[in-house]
Design an enzyme around this catalytic site. Sequence first.
Site, PDB file in Angstrom:
ATOM      1  N   LYS A  95      20.833  10.708  42.916  1.00  0.00           N
ATOM      2  CA  LYS A  95      20.724  10.633  44.371  1.00  0.00           C
ATOM      3  C   LYS A  95      20.513   9.191  44.803  1.00  0.00           C
ATOM      4  O   LYS A  95      19.637   8.543  44.241  1.00  0.00           O
ATOM      5  CB  LYS A  95      19.536  11.485  44.822  1.00  0.00           C
ATOM      6  CG  LYS A  95      19.259  11.391  46.294  1.00  0.00           C
ATOM      7  CD  LYS A  95      17.972  12.077  46.637  1.00  0.00           C
ATOM      8  CE  LYS A  95      17.707  11.759  48.097  1.00  0.00           C
ATOM      9  NZ  LYS A  95      16.393  12.043  48.502  1.00  0.00           N
TER      10      LYS A  95
ATOM     11  N   LYS B 157      16.549   8.925  41.255  1.00  0.00           N
ATOM     12  CA  LYS B 157      16.605   8.773  42.714  1.00  0.00           C
ATOM     13  C   LYS B 157      16.369   7.306  43.039  1.00  0.00           C
ATOM     14  O   LYS B 157      15.342   6.732  42.663  1.00  0.00           O
ATOM     15  CB  LYS B 157      15.525   9.643  43.353  1.00  0.00           C
ATOM     16  CG  LYS B 157      15.409   9.441  44.852  1.00  0.00           C
ATOM     17  CD  LYS B 157      14.410  10.396  45.468  1.00  0.00           C
ATOM     18  CE  LYS B 157      14.236  10.107  46.947  1.00  0.00           C
ATOM     19  NZ  LYS B 157      13.268  11.019  47.559  1.00  0.00           N
TER      20      LYS B 157
HETATM   21  C1  PBG Z   1      11.705  12.519  50.377  1.00  0.00           C
HETATM   22  C2  PBG Z   1      13.203  12.699  50.370  1.00  0.00           C
HETATM   23  C3  PBG Z   1      14.152  11.828  50.904  1.00  0.00           C
HETATM   24  C4  PBG Z   1      15.388  12.464  50.768  1.00  0.00           C
HETATM   25  C5  PBG Z   1      15.159  13.669  50.106  1.00  0.00           C
HETATM   26  N1  PBG Z   1      13.789  13.787  49.853  1.00  0.00           N
HETATM   27  C6  PBG Z   1      13.997  10.544  51.610  1.00  0.00           C
HETATM   28  C7  PBG Z   1      13.290   9.430  50.984  1.00  0.00           C
HETATM   29  O1  PBG Z   1      13.072   9.366  49.780  1.00  0.00           O
HETATM   30  O2  PBG Z   1      12.914   8.558  51.766  1.00  0.00           O
HETATM   31  C8  PBG Z   1      16.696  11.905  51.240  1.00  0.00           C
HETATM   32  C9  PBG Z   1      17.730  12.913  51.609  1.00  0.00           C
HETATM   33  C10 PBG Z   1      18.836  12.404  52.456  1.00  0.00           C
HETATM   34  O3  PBG Z   1      18.907  11.224  52.857  1.00  0.00           O
HETATM   35  O4  PBG Z   1      19.712  13.226  52.747  1.00  0.00           O
HETATM   36  N2  PBG Z   1      11.109  12.235  49.175  1.00  0.00           N
HETATM   37 ZN    ZN Z   2       8.911  11.659  49.570  1.00  0.00          ZN
END
Ligand code: PBG
Ligand code: ZN
Length: 329
Positions: free
Chosen positions: A252, A199
């Site tokens: 992601k 991620k």
């Molecule tokens: C939180 C999380 C995020 C997303 C999924 N879980 C945001 C972040 O890390 O700030 C993003 C999902 C999206 O943008 O559709 N940990």
């Molecule tokens: Zn988070």
Amino acid sequence: MSMGFPDVRLRRLRRTSMLRAMFDSAPPSPAKFVWPVFLVEGDNRKEPISSMPGQSRMSADELLRALHPVAEQGVGGVLLFGQTEGGKDEGGSGAFDDTGVVQRALPLIKRAFPDLVVMTDVCLCAYTRHGHCGPLGRDGQVDNDAANGLLSRVAVSHAAAGADVVAPSAMMDGQVAAIREALAENSLENTLLMSYSTKFASSMYGPFREAENSAPSAGDRKGYQASFANLRAALRESQLDEAEGADILMVKPALFYLDVLARLRDRTDLPLAAYNVSGEYSMLHAAAEQGYGELYAMARESLTALARAGADIILSYWAPFYTRIFGKQ
Ligand code: PBG
Ligand code: ZN
């Protein structure tokens, strides 16, 4: 006869629509799709998210209503995001409250839609006052090992309430091993663990943070989420999570990272998920709004790319629009 033009003419294979249909890969089936949804407390609440056209924050009863047409199309699952109104603290304890929105919605969804795969996002950022994905240490950075203890409690509370899949998204080192062990200790060995394994610290999460009210109040997430300029570290993140016992790996965001997805596809035999994030969804809406492209055609092209790059499952806000995008399967 030569091996090239004019004897070889690739246009022959795509001259008619039936020829193209014959040689194209099948579109990813609706069962491959998971719809991420935002739960809020209370009843009868369905609040459109301005930065994500077609998506709303919903109370559990409204979500059940919204799931009917989605399940009818054959969409495989939902991914639940919770939040708290007024219950934020330093450690995000609301995330493992047995009366939280996610914990309460799980049995209702499982009862109404027993076949739907119900996944939960396991993180703390929507529940901490500072908006980071774990408690802050003395140095102002997220305390990794303390976060793992709390994330394990969140995962166990979701699994105990009936989640089929728990999905940690905090990007803490060792979070997969910690959660796997906590699930085992609580006799929850059938719960699947899908790691948000690679991620990235991305600028494409903006609309989500509005929906979830989870933006960090200070600083950013670059100290824990992966750098998009470091491919090797990004691959190691997923490989370590495989070694720690993840059942499913993830990349992601998805669309800017097809190279990462394709490389991981070659390196692992675990199922791979692609998270087509909020900014990727909203940018197509914005473009279509401006007249720069046809909405569902752009969606179809982007989702096909994710399947082609090697995603087994696709987490996407497009899931409820599957039939509009791909036609009836
Ligand atoms: C939180 C999380 C995020 C997303 C999924 N879980 C945001 C972040 O890390 O700030 C993003 C999902 C999206 O943008 O559709 N940990
Ligand atoms: Zn988070």
